[in-house]
Write an enzyme that holds these catalytic residues in place. Structure first.
Site, PDB file in Angstrom:
ATOM      1  CB  ALA A  37      -1.062  -0.162   1.241  1.00 34.85           C
ATOM      2  CB  THR A  42      -1.724   0.953  10.383  1.00 34.04           C
ATOM      3  OG1 THR A  42      -2.048  -0.139   9.737  1.00 34.04           O
ATOM      4  CG2 THR A  42      -3.117   1.271  11.119  1.00 34.04           C
ATOM      5  CB  CYS A  43       1.601   4.264  12.322  1.00 32.97           C
ATOM      6  SG  CYS A  43       1.979   5.675  13.473  1.00 32.97           S
ATOM      7  CE  LYS A  52      -4.001   9.954  18.086  1.00 29.99           C
ATOM      8  NZ  LYS A  52      -4.130   8.555  18.062  1.00 29.99           N
ATOM      9  N   GLY A 272     -11.669  -3.459  18.076  1.00 29.83           N
ATOM     10  CA  GLY A 272     -10.187  -4.075  18.025  1.00 29.83           C
ATOM     11  C   GLY A 272      -9.714  -4.310  16.578  1.00 29.83           C
ATOM     12  NE  ARG A 273      -5.386  -1.485  13.949  1.00 30.94           N
ATOM     13  CZ  ARG A 273      -5.467  -1.421  12.631  1.00 30.94           C
ATOM     14  NH1 ARG A 273      -6.701  -0.969  12.216  1.00 30.94           N
ATOM     15  NH2 ARG A 273      -4.521  -1.446  11.642  1.00 30.94           N
ATOM     16  CG  ASP A 312      -0.187  -3.347  15.388  1.00 33.30           C
ATOM     17  OD1 ASP A 312       0.610  -2.886  16.300  1.00 33.30           O
ATOM     18  OD2 ASP A 312      -0.987  -2.613  14.884  1.00 33.30           O
ATOM     19  CG  HIS A 444       6.402  27.685  38.939  1.00 30.40           C
ATOM     20  ND1 HIS A 444       5.325  26.913  39.472  1.00 30.40           N
ATOM     21  CD2 HIS A 444       5.998  28.958  39.431  1.00 30.40           C
ATOM     22  CE1 HIS A 444       4.291  27.670  39.787  1.00 30.40           C
ATOM     23  NE2 HIS A 444       4.827  29.122  39.467  1.00 30.40           N
TER      24      HIS A 444
HETATM   25  P1  FAD Z   1       1.294  -1.473  10.230  1.00 29.62           P
HETATM   26  O1  FAD Z   1       1.414  -0.096  10.589  1.00 29.62           O
HETATM   27  O2  FAD Z   1      -0.021  -2.108  10.025  1.00 29.62           O
HETATM   28  O3  FAD Z   1       2.070  -1.564   8.693  1.00 29.62           O
HETATM   29  C1  FAD Z   1       1.983  -2.857   8.208  1.00 29.62           C
HETATM   30  C2  FAD Z   1       2.241  -2.587   6.733  1.00 29.62           C
HETATM   31  O4  FAD Z   1       2.198  -3.967   6.089  1.00 29.62           O
HETATM   32  C3  FAD Z   1       1.220  -2.052   5.979  1.00 29.62           C
HETATM   33  O5  FAD Z   1       1.663  -0.834   5.132  1.00 29.62           O
HETATM   34  C4  FAD Z   1       0.505  -2.992   4.885  1.00 29.62           C
HETATM   35  O6  FAD Z   1       0.115  -2.512   3.803  1.00 29.62           O
HETATM   36  C5  FAD Z   1       1.785  -3.867   4.788  1.00 29.62           C
HETATM   37  N1  FAD Z   1       1.494  -5.254   4.403  1.00 29.62           N
HETATM   38  C6  FAD Z   1       0.736  -6.249   4.782  1.00 29.62           C
HETATM   39  N2  FAD Z   1       0.958  -7.260   4.269  1.00 29.62           N
HETATM   40  C7  FAD Z   1       1.786  -7.254   3.070  1.00 29.62           C
HETATM   41  C8  FAD Z   1       2.182  -8.007   2.281  1.00 29.62           C
HETATM   42  N3  FAD Z   1       2.017  -9.161   2.098  1.00 29.62           N
HETATM   43  N4  FAD Z   1       2.958  -7.394   1.243  1.00 29.62           N
HETATM   44  C9  FAD Z   1       3.641  -6.012   1.338  1.00 29.62           C
HETATM   45  N5  FAD Z   1       3.202  -5.617   2.411  1.00 29.62           N
HETATM   46  C10 FAD Z   1       2.284  -5.862   3.218  1.00 29.62           C
HETATM   47  N6  FAD Z   1      -0.496   3.404  18.037  1.00 29.62           N
HETATM   48  C11 FAD Z   1       0.087   4.464  18.582  1.00 29.62           C
HETATM   49  O7  FAD Z   1       1.319   3.937  19.293  1.00 29.62           O
HETATM   50  N7  FAD Z   1      -0.214   5.471  19.168  1.00 29.62           N
HETATM   51  C12 FAD Z   1      -1.390   6.122  18.291  1.00 29.62           C
HETATM   52  O8  FAD Z   1      -1.854   7.109  18.586  1.00 29.62           O
HETATM   53  C13 FAD Z   1      -2.264   5.190  17.646  1.00 29.62           C
HETATM   54  N8  FAD Z   1      -3.252   5.464  16.772  1.00 29.62           N
HETATM   55  C14 FAD Z   1      -3.824   4.678  16.133  1.00 29.62           C
HETATM   56  C15 FAD Z   1      -5.004   5.291  15.416  1.00 29.62           C
HETATM   57  C16 FAD Z   1      -5.749   4.338  14.762  1.00 29.62           C
HETATM   58  C17 FAD Z   1      -7.241   4.865  14.186  1.00 29.62           C
HETATM   59  C18 FAD Z   1      -5.269   3.090  14.294  1.00 29.62           C
HETATM   60  C19 FAD Z   1      -6.174   2.364  13.320  1.00 29.62           C
HETATM   61  C20 FAD Z   1      -4.201   2.668  14.978  1.00 29.62           C
HETATM   62  C21 FAD Z   1      -3.391   3.332  15.848  1.00 29.62           C
HETATM   63  N9  FAD Z   1      -2.331   3.084  16.417  1.00 29.62           N
HETATM   64  C22 FAD Z   1      -1.703   3.915  17.561  1.00 29.62           C
HETATM   65  C23 FAD Z   1      -1.876   1.889  16.353  1.00 29.62           C
HETATM   66  C24 FAD Z   1      -0.526   1.888  15.316  1.00 29.62           C
HETATM   67  O9  FAD Z   1      -1.228   2.374  14.174  1.00 29.62           O
HETATM   68  C25 FAD Z   1      -0.064   0.373  15.126  1.00 29.62           C
HETATM   69  O10 FAD Z   1       0.511  -0.253  16.256  1.00 29.62           O
HETATM   70  C26 FAD Z   1       1.207   0.331  14.071  1.00 29.62           C
HETATM   71  O11 FAD Z   1       0.876   1.064  12.846  1.00 29.62           O
HETATM   72  C27 FAD Z   1       1.937  -0.733  14.021  1.00 29.62           C
HETATM   73  O12 FAD Z   1       3.038  -0.941  13.095  1.00 29.62           O
HETATM   74  P2  FAD Z   1       3.227  -2.099  12.230  1.00 29.62           P
HETATM   75  O13 FAD Z   1       4.334  -1.810  11.513  1.00 29.62           O
HETATM   76  O14 FAD Z   1       3.142  -3.381  13.078  1.00 29.62           O
HETATM   77  O15 FAD Z   1       2.175  -2.300  11.275  1.00 29.62           O
HETATM   78  P1  NAD Z   2      -9.672  -1.582  21.793  1.00 31.21           P
HETATM   79  O1  NAD Z   2      -9.210  -3.130  22.296  1.00 31.21           O
HETATM   80  O2  NAD Z   2      -8.934  -0.526  22.330  1.00 31.21           O
HETATM   81  O3  NAD Z   2     -11.215  -1.256  22.128  1.00 31.21           O
HETATM   82  C1  NAD Z   2     -12.127  -2.152  21.591  1.00 31.21           C
HETATM   83  C2  NAD Z   2     -13.539  -2.199  22.796  1.00 31.21           C
HETATM   84  O4  NAD Z   2     -14.551  -2.556  22.025  1.00 31.21           O
HETATM   85  C3  NAD Z   2     -13.217  -2.765  24.055  1.00 31.21           C
HETATM   86  O5  NAD Z   2     -13.321  -1.729  24.935  1.00 31.21           O
HETATM   87  C4  NAD Z   2     -14.213  -3.676  23.739  1.00 31.21           C
HETATM   88  O6  NAD Z   2     -14.821  -4.211  25.286  1.00 31.21           O
HETATM   89  C5  NAD Z   2     -15.355  -3.409  23.049  1.00 31.21           C
HETATM   90  N1  NAD Z   2     -16.066  -4.351  22.223  1.00 31.21           N
HETATM   91  C6  NAD Z   2     -15.651  -5.346  21.714  1.00 31.21           C
HETATM   92  N2  NAD Z   2     -16.391  -5.924  20.940  1.00 31.21           N
HETATM   93  C7  NAD Z   2     -17.736  -5.346  21.190  1.00 31.21           C
HETATM   94  C8  NAD Z   2     -18.934  -5.464  20.786  1.00 31.21           C
HETATM   95  N3  NAD Z   2     -19.606  -6.332  20.011  1.00 31.21           N
HETATM   96  N4  NAD Z   2     -20.059  -4.521  21.149  1.00 31.21           N
HETATM   97  C9  NAD Z   2     -19.458  -3.410  21.818  1.00 31.21           C
HETATM   98  N5  NAD Z   2     -18.112  -3.300  22.296  1.00 31.21           N
HETATM   99  C10 NAD Z   2     -17.466  -4.217  21.935  1.00 31.21           C
HETATM  100  O7  NAD Z   2      -9.804  -1.471  20.237  1.00 31.21           O
HETATM  101  P2  NAD Z   2      -9.530  -0.239  19.209  1.00 31.21           P
HETATM  102  O8  NAD Z   2     -10.057   0.796  19.621  1.00 31.21           O
HETATM  103  O9  NAD Z   2     -10.449  -0.839  17.885  1.00 31.21           O
HETATM  104  O10 NAD Z   2      -8.294  -0.046  18.832  1.00 31.21           O
HETATM  105  C11 NAD Z   2      -7.143  -1.219  18.301  1.00 31.21           C
HETATM  106  C12 NAD Z   2      -5.972  -0.921  18.659  1.00 31.21           C
HETATM  107  O11 NAD Z   2      -5.335   0.091  18.153  1.00 31.21           O
HETATM  108  C13 NAD Z   2      -5.516  -0.558  20.466  1.00 31.21           C
HETATM  109  O12 NAD Z   2      -5.808  -1.941  21.219  1.00 31.21           O
HETATM  110  C14 NAD Z   2      -4.452   0.073  20.384  1.00 31.21           C
HETATM  111  O13 NAD Z   2      -3.467  -0.815  20.417  1.00 31.21           O
HETATM  112  C15 NAD Z   2      -4.249   0.638  19.009  1.00 31.21           C
HETATM  113  N6  NAD Z   2      -4.646   2.091  19.156  1.00 31.21           N
HETATM  114  C16 NAD Z   2      -4.009   2.791  19.976  1.00 31.21           C
HETATM  115  C17 NAD Z   2      -4.392   4.263  19.915  1.00 31.21           C
HETATM  116  C18 NAD Z   2      -3.146   5.060  20.734  1.00 31.21           C
HETATM  117  O14 NAD Z   2      -2.167   4.483  21.192  1.00 31.21           O
HETATM  118  N7  NAD Z   2      -3.557   6.453  21.410  1.00 31.21           N
HETATM  119  C19 NAD Z   2      -5.136   5.004  19.165  1.00 31.21           C
HETATM  120  C20 NAD Z   2      -5.946   4.116  18.841  1.00 31.21           C
HETATM  121  C21 NAD Z   2      -5.553   2.771  18.331  1.00 31.21           C
END
Ligand code: FAD
Ligand code: NAD
Length: 465
Positions: A37, A42-43, A52, A272-273, A312, A444
């Protein structure tokens, strides 16, 4: 068919994969990274950074809107506030573009070859992919799986139409009138608050007995109170059933088993994810799994020699900074350095309003581990800086061993506390005692003074409370 060869092949260019590749390149390891992609994963593209950016924009908008209202108590007034969400999304996309282009430049500078395409495993040393009509095979001495995670879809609420994943919500160009969020975790609370501040009516449906069920009630109760003040309705111990037949409402089951329909023109599902482990031949390697995740040891090695996994795809906490730290460590191991996962703690920040930071053990976790503790707490209502920022809700809490005062954990709730997370992490990694934090001069006026005061409170003599 062309063949490429390298010492290290990284699959996935999210924070785990791209950091691993850059560090490996810096160390002179011949490295290829494959991404299907966009660089940044994802991040950078659909996660941390876009969310953010929108949290910031929604905060700014709500401040202007408040100044436009009759209750503008700071003496500031502004004409009627409005928001052009399309322009906001364009601004967010520009930040994403700047960062992802930057990752490309850093990979280039480190001498890493970037290949676009979907890597499919042939065996533990070889992947195949198609790019611009060409099939390519890449043979590597070592492979790092960094394929990340994707949103969990509920079978009775498939994504599409009014049902949004976080990805769709972060690119939406209009504010829904009535948004229902299913799942009161990190993502649901962060994005739900954004849309509330932009003017939507928001209800959060959470299956557990409270929001952010992984954190203790002392931290989540004031957050719940603030959500109420913002006008967000939280329905705990409730479950979504599916869309109403006309598609204009979400049917939920209440705690007592009764059904209720919540009017909604949009539903955000954030329950969740799940790790990306299917559809690219990974099954064929027959790696040992830990539930749905790839099992790793303290060096991020999988059960197959020469195959590592990071980020992840390897489990909780699914956080970008954990993925990056693993990526850096694996690159050094591949380059021949002696490294092992020896981190004391992985900080976590929930960018809610107020923000919530946790590092290390909570009081309950320490107790359950059989450790006798001293707990020091300091509320922001005793902190001058918090008052001048008009946000004196929340507190800092320090958990330390009772015998030698070693700090085991620090938690904080409050607006702006995200920026304190690094100091908390440093204290734990350096083995700080309550006395170390108490004896450090904290400038402070700053929110950080509450950390020093929490340490003093743990020692029994806070000054300002
Ligand atoms: P990813 O970032 O998911 O990257 C994996 C990459 O692998 C993707 O680009 C995908 O396209 C590629 N890929 C997969 N399979 C293949 C393949 N077969 N061939 C080639 N490429 C492939 N975390 C925080 O710490 N702070 C936050 O504030 C925060 N906010 C978030 C908000 C949201 C809405 C979401 C969804 C997540 C958030 N997270 C946050 C979680 C964070 O995004 C993930 O923990 C982080 O991106 C994980 O990094 P990664 O490298 O493991 O995987
Ligand atoms: P999460 O695990 O934080 O929350 C999912 C929530 O959905 C839980 O509270 C769970 O009890 C509830 N739930 C599950 N099934 C349900 C159902 N059928 N009906 C109602 N509630 C239900 O998952 P998320 O918010 O999707 O985030 C996924 C991951 O992404 C997080 O665990 C975190 O690691 C990462 N993330 C991190 C940040 C950050 O660091 N600021 C921000 C966003 C995401």
């Amino acid at each position: 068919m062309t063949d490429l060869r390298c010492k290290l092949l990284v699959i996935g260019a999210g924070p785990g994969g791209y950091v691993c590749a850059i560090r490996a390149g810096q160390l002179g390891v011949d490295t290829i990274i494959v991404e299907r992609a966009s660089l940044g994963g994802t991040c950078l593209n659909i996660g941390c950074i876009p969310s953010k950016a929108l949290i910031h924009a929604a905060d700014e908008f709500s401040k202007v809107a408040a100044a436009a209202s009759a209750s503008a108590h700071l003496g500031i007034s502004a004409p009627g506030a409005s928001i052009d969400l399309k322009a906001t999304i364009d601004w967010k996309d520009a930040i994403v573009h700047r960062l992802t282009t930057g990752v490309g430049a850093l990979l280039k500078k480190a001498g890493v070859r970037v290949v676009k395409g979907n890597a499919e495993f042939l065996d533990g040393k070889t992947v195949e992919l198609e790019f611009e009509g060409n099939r390519q095979r890449i043979v590597a001495e070592t492979i790092v799986i960094a394929t990340g995670a994707e949103p969990v879809e509920l079978p009775f609420l498939p994504f599409g139409g009014p049902v949004m994943s976080s990805t769709t919500a972060l690119s939406r160009q209009t504010v829904p009138q009535q948004l229902v969020v299913v799942g009161g975790g990190y993502i649901g609370l962060e994005i739900g608050t954004v849309f509330r501040k932009l003017g939507a009516s928001v209800t959060i449906v959470e299956a557990a007995s409270r929001i952010l069920p992984q954190y203790d009630a002392e931290l989540t109760k004031p957050l719940l109170q603030r959500l109420k003040t913002l006008g967000i309705d939280v329905k705990a111990e409730c479950r979504a059933q599916g869309l109403q037949s006309d598609g204009k409402g979400l049917v939920i089951t209440l705690k007592d088993g009764d059904e209720q329909v919540l009017p909604a023109d949009a539903v955000l599902v954030t329950v969740g994810r799940r790790p990306v482990t299917q559809g690219f031949g990974l099954e064929g390697l027959k790696l040992t799994m830990s539930g749905p995740f790839v099992e790793i040891d303290a060096m991020c090695r999988t059960s197959m020699r020469g195959v590592f996994a990071i980020g992840d795809v390897t489990g909780e906490p699914m956080l970008a900074h954990r993925a990056m730290a693993q990526g850096e460590m694996v690159a050094e191991i591949v380059a021949g350095k002696k490294r092992i996962w020896d981190k004391v703690a992985i900080p976590a920040i929930c960018f809610t309003d107020p923000e919530l930071v946790t590092v290390g053990q909570s009081p309950d976790e320490a107790k359950n581990a059989g450790i006798e503790t001293k707990i020091g707490t300091f509320p922001f209502r005793g902190n001058g800086r918090a008052m001048t920022l008009e946000r004196d809700d929340g507190f800092v809490r320090i958990v330390a061993r009772a015998d030698n005062h070693l700090v085991l954990g620090i938690q904080a709730l409050g607006q702006g506390v995200a920026e304190l997370a690094s100091a908390f992490g440093l204290a734990l990694e350096m083995g700080a005692r309550l006395e170390d934090i108490a004896a450090t001069i904290h400038a402070h006026p700053s929110l950080g003074e509450a950390v020093q005061e929490a340490a003093l409170s743990g020692l029994g003599h806070a000054i300002h409370f």
